[in-house]
Motif scaffolding. Structure first.
Motif, PDB file in Angstrom:
ATOM      1  N   CYS A 147       0.838  -1.212   0.000  1.00 12.29           N
ATOM      2  CA  CYS A 147       0.000   0.000   0.000  1.00 12.29           C
ATOM      3  C   CYS A 147       0.867   1.255   0.000  1.00 12.29           C
ATOM      4  O   CYS A 147       0.554   2.226  -0.708  1.00 12.29           O
ATOM      5  N   GLY A 148       1.944   1.237   0.772  1.00 14.24           N
ATOM      6  CA  GLY A 148       2.853   2.386   0.802  1.00 14.24           C
ATOM      7  C   GLY A 148       3.430   2.679  -0.564  1.00 14.24           C
ATOM      8  O   GLY A 148       3.491   3.841  -1.002  1.00 14.24           O
ATOM      9  N   ILE A 149       3.836   1.624  -1.278  1.00  8.15           N
ATOM     10  CA  ILE A 149       4.414   1.805  -2.615  1.00  8.15           C
ATOM     11  C   ILE A 149       3.352   2.304  -3.592  1.00  8.15           C
ATOM     12  O   ILE A 149       3.576   3.274  -4.337  1.00  8.15           O
ATOM     13  N   VAL A 150       2.185   1.674  -3.590  1.00 10.41           N
ATOM     14  CA  VAL A 150       1.119   2.053  -4.520  1.00 10.41           C
ATOM     15  C   VAL A 150       0.675   3.500  -4.288  1.00 10.41           C
ATOM     16  O   VAL A 150       0.559   4.286  -5.239  1.00 10.41           O
ATOM     17  N   LEU A 151       0.452   3.870  -3.033  1.00 13.39           N
ATOM     18  CA  LEU A 151       0.017   5.239  -2.741  1.00 13.39           C
ATOM     19  C   LEU A 151       1.097   6.261  -3.077  1.00 13.39           C
ATOM     20  O   LEU A 151       0.789   7.363  -3.543  1.00 13.39           O
ATOM     21  N   ILE A 206       1.081   6.671  -6.930  1.00 11.69           N
ATOM     22  CA  ILE A 206      -0.092   7.470  -7.323  1.00 11.69           C
ATOM     23  C   ILE A 206       0.128   8.941  -6.954  1.00 11.69           C
ATOM     24  O   ILE A 206      -0.161   9.845  -7.750  1.00 11.69           O
ATOM     25  N   SER A 207       0.667   9.190  -5.766  1.00  9.24           N
ATOM     26  CA  SER A 207       0.925  10.568  -5.334  1.00  9.24           C
ATOM     27  C   SER A 207       1.966  11.245  -6.220  1.00  9.24           C
ATOM     28  O   SER A 207       1.829  12.431  -6.547  1.00  9.24           O
ATOM     29  N   LEU A 208       3.005  10.510  -6.594  1.00  9.67           N
ATOM     30  CA  LEU A 208       4.016  11.075  -7.498  1.00  9.67           C
ATOM     31  C   LEU A 208       3.396  11.495  -8.822  1.00  9.67           C
ATOM     32  O   LEU A 208       3.687  12.576  -9.344  1.00  9.67           O
ATOM     33  N   ILE A 209       2.538  10.647  -9.352  1.00 17.49           N
ATOM     34  CA  ILE A 209       1.868  10.970 -10.609  1.00 17.49           C
ATOM     35  C   ILE A 209       0.990  12.213 -10.445  1.00 17.49           C
ATOM     36  O   ILE A 209       1.011  13.116 -11.278  1.00 17.49           O
ATOM     37  N   ASN A 250      10.373  12.838  -0.752  1.00 17.02           N
ATOM     38  CA  ASN A 250       9.737  12.113   0.362  1.00 17.02           C
ATOM     39  C   ASN A 250       9.019  10.863  -0.138  1.00 17.02           C
ATOM     40  O   ASN A 250       9.090   9.803   0.498  1.00 17.02           O
ATOM     41  N   LEU A 251       8.331  10.969  -1.256  1.00 14.09           N
ATOM     42  CA  LEU A 251       7.602   9.815  -1.793  1.00 14.09           C
ATOM     43  C   LEU A 251       8.561   8.739  -2.303  1.00 14.09           C
ATOM     44  O   LEU A 251       8.294   7.546  -2.145  1.00 14.09           O
ATOM     45  N   CYS A 252       9.681   9.141  -2.891  1.00  9.60           N
ATOM     46  CA  CYS A 252      10.689   8.156  -3.313  1.00  9.60           C
ATOM     47  C   CYS A 252      11.278   7.431  -2.102  1.00  9.60           C
ATOM     48  O   CYS A 252      11.520   6.218  -2.148  1.00  9.60           O
ATOM     49  N   MET A 253      11.489   8.168  -1.028  1.00  8.25           N
ATOM     50  CA  MET A 253      11.975   7.528   0.210  1.00  8.25           C
ATOM     51  C   MET A 253      10.914   6.569   0.759  1.00  8.25           C
ATOM     52  O   MET A 253      11.248   5.504   1.280  1.00  8.25           O
ATOM     53  N   THR A 254       9.659   6.921   0.630  1.00  9.15           N
ATOM     54  CA  THR A 254       8.577   6.029   1.055  1.00  9.15           C
ATOM     55  C   THR A 254       8.612   4.732   0.255  1.00  9.15           C
ATOM     56  O   THR A 254       8.447   3.642   0.820  1.00  9.15           O
ATOM     57  N   ILE A 255       8.833   4.845  -1.044  1.00  7.76           N
ATOM     58  CA  ILE A 255       8.924   3.649  -1.884  1.00  7.76           C
ATOM     59  C   ILE A 255      10.099   2.784  -1.441  1.00  7.76           C
ATOM     60  O   ILE A 255       9.964   1.557  -1.297  1.00  7.76           O
TER      61      ILE A 255
END
Length: 167
Positions: free
Chosen positions: A22-26, A29-32, A61-66
């Motif tokens: 879920c963390g990766i998918v969200l 989606i947020s990056l897009i 931040n989102l790349c670090m989340t991935i």
């Protein structure tokens, strides 16, 4: 508090992997959305940043989340608590940050006399905080379960650690 299952129907391991996915998918989606949606992005603390700078900060931040979510999934599959640790530590900080962000945004809506938006943001935002915190608790419970399992493997049958070496 330590959970025994995820949602009373899945194992903690399954719930932990689900949290990572879920963390990766969200994050994807947020990056897009960050780079395609025509939305004015703001930060709470520094309000003078250019829109491009804010987007870059969010993207990092989102790349670090991935990355951290990927480590969580790999660590879960390999039963490696060291790989899970960044998600566990940062996850609780993100839950607190999310809570503060939801409250701040709702308050700003109320200050600007947008009561309906404020109430909706508060209701849905707090619901997201509760779900996120629960998923963090699932991961933390599995993390603790693995740590206890590793510790018990090092103990002898009477609860004392093995201290002898074989020749």
């Amino acid at each position: 508090m330590q959970l025994k299952t995820c949602c009373r129907c899945c194992s903690l391991k399954t719930g932990t992997i689900f949290s990572g996915v879920c963390g990766i998918v969200l994050a994807v989606i947020s990056l897009i959305l960050i780079f395609t949606a025509n939305v004015e992005w703001k930060t709470i603390i520094i309000d003078i940043l250019d829109q491009t700078a804010v987007k870059i900060i969010f993207a990092i931040n989102l790349c670090m989340t991935i990355l951290i979510s990927t480590l969580l999934i790999i660590g879960t599959i390999r039963k490696n608590t060291f790989m899970m640790l960044p998600w566990v530590v940062l996850g609780i900080m993100l839950a607190v940050g999310l809570f503060v962000s939801v409250l701040y945004t709702a308050i700003m809506f109320f200050i600007n006399h947008e009561v309906i938006n404020g109430v909706l943001w508060l209701i849905f935002g707090l619901l997201v905080v509760v779900v996120y915190t629960y998923m963090w608790l699932v991961v933390y419970s599995y993390f603790q379960e693995l740590r206890i399992e590793k510790l018990s493997k090092r103990m002898g049958p009477y609860g004392k650690p093995y201290t002898y070496r074989r020749p």
